[in-house]
Design a protein around this motif. Structure first.
Motif, PDB file in Angstrom:
ATOM      1  N   ALA A 435       0.828  -1.206   0.000  1.00  0.00           N
ATOM      2  CA  ALA A 435       0.000   0.000   0.000  1.00  0.00           C
ATOM      3  C   ALA A 435       0.866   1.262   0.000  1.00  0.00           C
ATOM      4  N   SER A 436       1.980   1.213   0.732  1.00  0.00           N
ATOM      5  CA  SER A 436       2.848   2.388   0.794  1.00  0.00           C
ATOM      6  C   SER A 436       3.486   2.687  -0.552  1.00  0.00           C
ATOM      7  N   HIS A 439       0.087   3.685  -3.143  1.00  0.00           N
ATOM      8  CA  HIS A 439      -0.577   4.962  -2.880  1.00  0.00           C
ATOM      9  C   HIS A 439       0.072   6.101  -3.675  1.00  0.00           C
ATOM     10  N   LEU A 460      -6.996   2.532  -5.541  1.00  0.00           N
ATOM     11  CA  LEU A 460      -6.839   3.115  -4.215  1.00  0.00           C
ATOM     12  C   LEU A 460      -7.873   2.577  -3.243  1.00  0.00           C
ATOM     13  N   GLU A 463      -6.982  -1.128  -2.318  1.00  0.00           N
ATOM     14  CA  GLU A 463      -5.825  -1.208  -1.416  1.00  0.00           C
ATOM     15  C   GLU A 463      -6.185  -0.680  -0.033  1.00  0.00           C
ATOM     16  N   ALA A 464      -6.978   0.378   0.005  1.00  0.00           N
ATOM     17  CA  ALA A 464      -7.380   0.950   1.294  1.00  0.00           C
ATOM     18  C   ALA A 464      -8.204  -0.043   2.097  1.00  0.00           C
ATOM     19  N   MET A 478      -5.727   6.734   1.926  1.00  0.00           N
ATOM     20  CA  MET A 478      -5.932   6.200   0.578  1.00  0.00           C
ATOM     21  C   MET A 478      -7.371   6.389   0.124  1.00  0.00           C
ATOM     22  N   ASP A 481      -7.729   9.985  -0.984  1.00  0.00           N
ATOM     23  CA  ASP A 481      -7.192  10.232  -2.318  1.00  0.00           C
ATOM     24  C   ASP A 481      -7.989   9.507  -3.402  1.00  0.00           C
TER      25      ASP A 481
END
Length: 939
Positions: A435-436, A439, A460, A463-464, A478, A481
């Motif tokens: 995720a890091s 993003h 996004l 993954e969030a 996330m 965004d």
């Protein structure tokens, strides 16, 4: 003698003459190796003995060292540092390692370099010569490219040369490309005869054939001939391509050297410097004496002078390095690492000497990247981090370095490269680490237009959700965004859903920047869905935390995008201040990747607030910045907003061109938002040009577009009032009433004075109670800072009063509207108002005859024209169109009771107009030592 280059020399002379006259230009000579680019640069230097000259040449070996070429270019200019704004001077000093680096000062370095050039050119016209531009280090190349695009109005010429097909920084609409071709047979024959006049005719003809017009090949190929071939007794080999011929010629010259000379040349070719000291020290540690370099000099391979070594041709350097074995090259790199003059060179030599993973070399490269980033050289930082990652064996630090490399590339505006690097870091199983990576990758692909906005939102959100239970704070960021991506896609319902999900996940003790991000995007989602009161509360809470946000982070960019919803809540003044503050901070820090959208907000707010000159300057900066950094999303929105500005001024061609490009970008990348902006701008243009049927055709589909996307706000894209007016002018009252009713309901929910004023004006267009509605609209306008919209309401009221045979009142309202339209430069609206005034029996106004009656814009135009500037030159300087300048000049003549430029010049000579506008070369100028292309000073 340069045979066959007469046309190219004439082109260069035109460049020099233009600079002497104060009209700076930049030329880029492109061509294959050996075509004579360097010889043409030398001819330019000889032809410009009346000009100051600075020069540099890119070196492939130095291309990884940030600002190495800039140091050479500025060596004689640093006396002018004291004349620069302090942030620019500090940035230059930091970039050249003369002082501690100014954090992230990329733009300030570029602006400072341009300031140094302008200062130098104030004493004498200046010629900048750059050879082998394809090998300039990234940071220096950015500075040169920045300056090259801003030479207009300065006595500066830039002449650069580079290899065809190889990337470089000197490109763009203001840099003229000159492609060199091979010599014609007659010129090639003459060149060959200068090299060796004893060659038999048939041999010379064969060599001319083999060289294919390449002058360097003509110089080098005779040395490849055997005695029999030279005499003509044996035929030449089958003609080779010029590149292969040259390569063989250079390889042969190297192999003919004694071994000690070859070894000495290898150390020189391997060095990341032209300084003799580290080369000789490294050679000594390898048992190579200085005699080897002296032998190479006698053979014409290198030139030694003043503690410096240069190869006779860049291809010779490459031939030396490529001709050595891998082990020999690593040995040279290792020796040079022990004697390098600076830490960056040591790090790169250690990396080149490594076999497989090397933790020590990787650590030193990471440190070099940190130094480069501190000096604003984000591209160089990305290079060092990428190489460090490849030298790193452990997966976690390798991923971290690739991620950092991608971010550095993106901050520097290299979106494609940033995505490539971050996708390499994406091959990980740990959900938090994945995720890091994904993003920032999503944000880069969104803004760079490398993936559709819909796909970005989906990635996004997914993954969030995966990390929601593990790291709710990261998940909230996330989801927030994802709301930004949904807004770009034009899906307002999803914006609010994503924002609400983020708000629910965010812990109460989250950091201020995290709270600011979620609150701002929640405010945006609420505003777009018409829940203005709640939106304002969320946006105000976010704004209170803005000072806690690092303006150089991606979070700040998302926050700025979301704070744009203040246009829905009637807070344009506050938004302009916030956006300008963010723009100044990011620009001064050199984070150009974050700058363009801030300027979009500044421009749109300034336009709505009636500061049209500032709006035009800001939107020009936004478009230019987005172009230079590859930001497709920001560019699409900027072009659509620019189109509305052009439309208001009656600049039809410019408006249509901007919209066409905006929509083309938007459709290709799934950006729904620019489509709405663009269609609304063209509909407004048609209305401004008094073509209501065309306006209706353009504006009607917007209703369906926004209905599908769930937009309930009446202000962010003000299309509905234009459609009501178009229907009304076309006599289609029932349809006008339908849209006015819907607008009224939205305005009531919005509650801001401007939304209600626009709704009341539309009601006045369709209602029998028109006077009551329009009077109410004017009362509401008095509470909203939107002079153009107020003037439109006055125009509607004046027209209705006229048709109600109340001519005196009508003329009063119409004159007030006309005054505003003229001050703004809204030409088509001023012309329509004048027509209404004539119909209402208005008497032509008498000249004022008083300079104090001129507006600030009129005074600027008057002063520039009085100095001899053409309308086009004044338009370029003031970010206006020639048509707008013509309009303002007409008003100046009327107010001053004059009829010509000669009379205007006489008024200035008599001192009746204060000289308040900077100028250069007899014309208004875009740039001065403290500015760069109209941009504010960094810091």
């Amino acid at each position: 003698m340069l045979y066959g280059r007469e046309a190219d020399l004439e082109t260069i002379e035109a460049l020099l003459e233009s600079a002497r006259e104060g009209h700076g230009r930049a030329f880029m000579l492109e061509g294959d190796a050996g075509l004579g680019k360097t010889a043409l640069l030398e001819e330019a230097g000889r032809a410009a003995t009346d000009m100051a000259q600075i020069r540099t040449a890119g070196l492939e070996a130095e291309s990884s060292l940030p600002f190495s070429a800039l140091a050479e270019l500025t060596e004689g200019l640093l006396g002018g540092l004291s004349t620069l704004p302090r942030p620019q001077a500090a940035a230059i000093e930091g970039a050249l390692a003369l002082a501690a680096p100014a954090p992230g000062a990329r733009f300030a370095v570029c602006a400072g370099f341009l300031g140094l050039l302008v200062n130098a050119a104030a004493e004498s016209p200046l010629l900048i010569i750059v050879d082998d531009a394809q090998w300039l280090d990234r940071a220096s190349g950015e500075c040169l490219g920045y300056a090259a695009r801003r030479l207009d109005g300065q006595p500066i010429a830039l002449l650069a040369a580079g290899r065809s097909g190889e990337p470089h920084s000197l490109s763009g609409p203001k840099i003229e490309q000159v492609t060199l071709s091979g010599l014609e047979p007659a010129a090639a024959q003459a060149t060959l005869m200068d090299v060796d006049p004893t060659l038999p005719t048939q041999v010379a003809v064969a060599l001319v054939d083999s060289a294919a017009g390449n002058p360097l090949a003509l110089v080098e190929l005779p040395a490849l001939l055997t005695a029999e071939q030279r005499s003509g007794a044996e035929p030449l080999e089958h003609p080779l391509p010029p590149g292969a011929s040259l390569q063989r010629a250079f390889d042969r010259r190297i192999t003919q050297l004694p071994s000690d000379a070859r070894e000495a040349c290898l150390v020189a070719a391997t060095a990341l410097t032209t300084s003799l000291r580290p080369i000789q020290a490294a050679g000594a540690s390898l048992g190579i004496g200085k005699e080897g370099l002296e032998t190479a000099e006698r053979a014409g391979i290198v030139a030694l002078s003043d503690q410096r070594i240069d190869f006779a041709h860049p291809l010779l350097r490459g031939a030396v390095y490529r001709g050595a074995g891998a082990a020999e090259r690593r040995r040279a790199h290792r020796a040079l690492s022990e004697h390098a003059d600076d830490e960056d060179a040591r790090a790169w030599h250690l990396a080149a000497a490594a076999i497989g993973p090397d933790a020590a070399a990787a650590d030193e490269l990471e440190a070099a990247a940190q130094r480069a980033r501190a000096r604003g050289a984000h591209g160089a930082a990305a290079d060092a981090l990428e190489r460090a990652a490849r030298l790193t064996e452990d997966r976690e630090p390798r991923t971290r370095r690739l991620l950092a490399a991608g971010l550095a590339a993106a901050i520097g505006g290299a979106y494609d490269r940033g995505v490539t690097l971050m996708e390499l870091a994406d091959e990980i199983d740990d959900p938090i680490m994945r995720a890091s990576v994904r993003h920032p990758l999503a944000l880069i692909t969104l803004n760079g237009g490398l993936r559709s906005a819909y796909d970005t939102e989906q990635m996004l959100s997914e993954e969030a959700d995966r990390i929601a239970s593990i790291d709710p704070t990261a998940s909230a960021a996330m989801h927030a965004d994802a709301g930004v991506a949904a807004a770009v896609a034009g899906n307002c319902r999803q914006v609010l859903l994503s924002a609400e999900r983020a708000s629910a996940l965010l812990p109460a003790d989250a950091e201020p920047a995290e709270q600011c991000q979620v609150l701002s995007i929640l405010g945006m989602g609420l505003a777009l869905r018409g829940r203005t009161g709640e939106a304002r509360d969320a946006l105000d809470r976010a704004g209170a935390l803005l000072g806690e946000v690092d303006p150089l982070t991606a979070v700040a960019h998302s926050i700025a995008f979301a704070l744009g919803a203040r246009r829905c809540t009637g807070q344009n003044k506050l938004l302009r201040e916030e956006a300008a503050s963010l723009a100044a901070a990011t620009h001064a820090a050199g984070a150009d990747g974050l700058f363009p959208y801030h300027q979009v907000l500044v421009a749109d707010c300034a336009f709505r607030l009636g500061d049209w000159q500032a709006a035009q300057q800001a939107i020009a900066l936004a478009c230019e910045g987005a172009e230079e950094t590859g930001q497709r999303a920001s560019l699409a929105i900027a072009l659509a907003i620019a189109a509305r500005m052009h439309a208001a001024c009656g600049e039809e061609q410019e408006a249509r061109s901007a919209v066409e490009r905006s929509i083309r970008i938007g459709k290709a990348r799934g950006y729904g938002s620019p489509l709405g902006w663009g269609q609304a701008a063209i509909g407004f243009l048609e209305l401004s040009l008094d073509q209501p049927l065309d306006a209706i055709t353009t504006l009607e589909p917007i209703d369906q577009l926004f209905e599908f996307g769930g937009l309930e706000d009446p202000l962010i894209i003000p299309w509905a009032p234009d459609l009501v007016e178009a229907y009304s002018r076309a006599g289609r009252g029932e349809e006008a009433g339908r849209v006015a009713t819907k607008l009224g309901a939205q305005a009531a929910r919005n509650g801001t004075p401007l939304a209600r004023a626009l709704a009341a004006r539309c009601a006045g267009l369709v209602s029998n109670r028109w006077e009551e509605e329009l009077d109410s609209a004017l009362e509401l306008h008095d509470q909203a800072d939107a002079p153009f919209e107020r003037a439109r309401t006055l125009l509607v009221l004046g027209g209705r009063l006229h048709r109600d045979k109340r001519r005196v009142q009508a003329r009063e309202r119409l004159r007030e509207a006309l005054s505003t339209f003229e001050q703004l430069g809204a030409l088509p609206w001023a012309e329509r108002t004048q027509a209404e005034l004539r119909a209402a029996g208005a008497i032509k106004r008498e000249p004022v005859g008083d300079p104090d009656q001129l507006t600030g814009q009129e005074e600027r135009v008057a002063l520039a024209v009085a100095r001899g500037a053409t309308n086009r030159e004044v338009a370029a300087a003031l970010f206006l169109s020639p048509k707008t300048i013509e309009f303002h000049l007409g008003r100046v003549y009327r107010k001053l009771d004059i009829h010509s430029r000669t009379e205007l010049a006489a008024l200035v000579a008599e001192g009746r107009l204060e000289d308040a506008v900077p100028h250069a070369g007899g014309a208004a100028s875009r740039s001065s030592p403290g500015t760069a292309g109209g941009r504010p000073n960094a810091g």
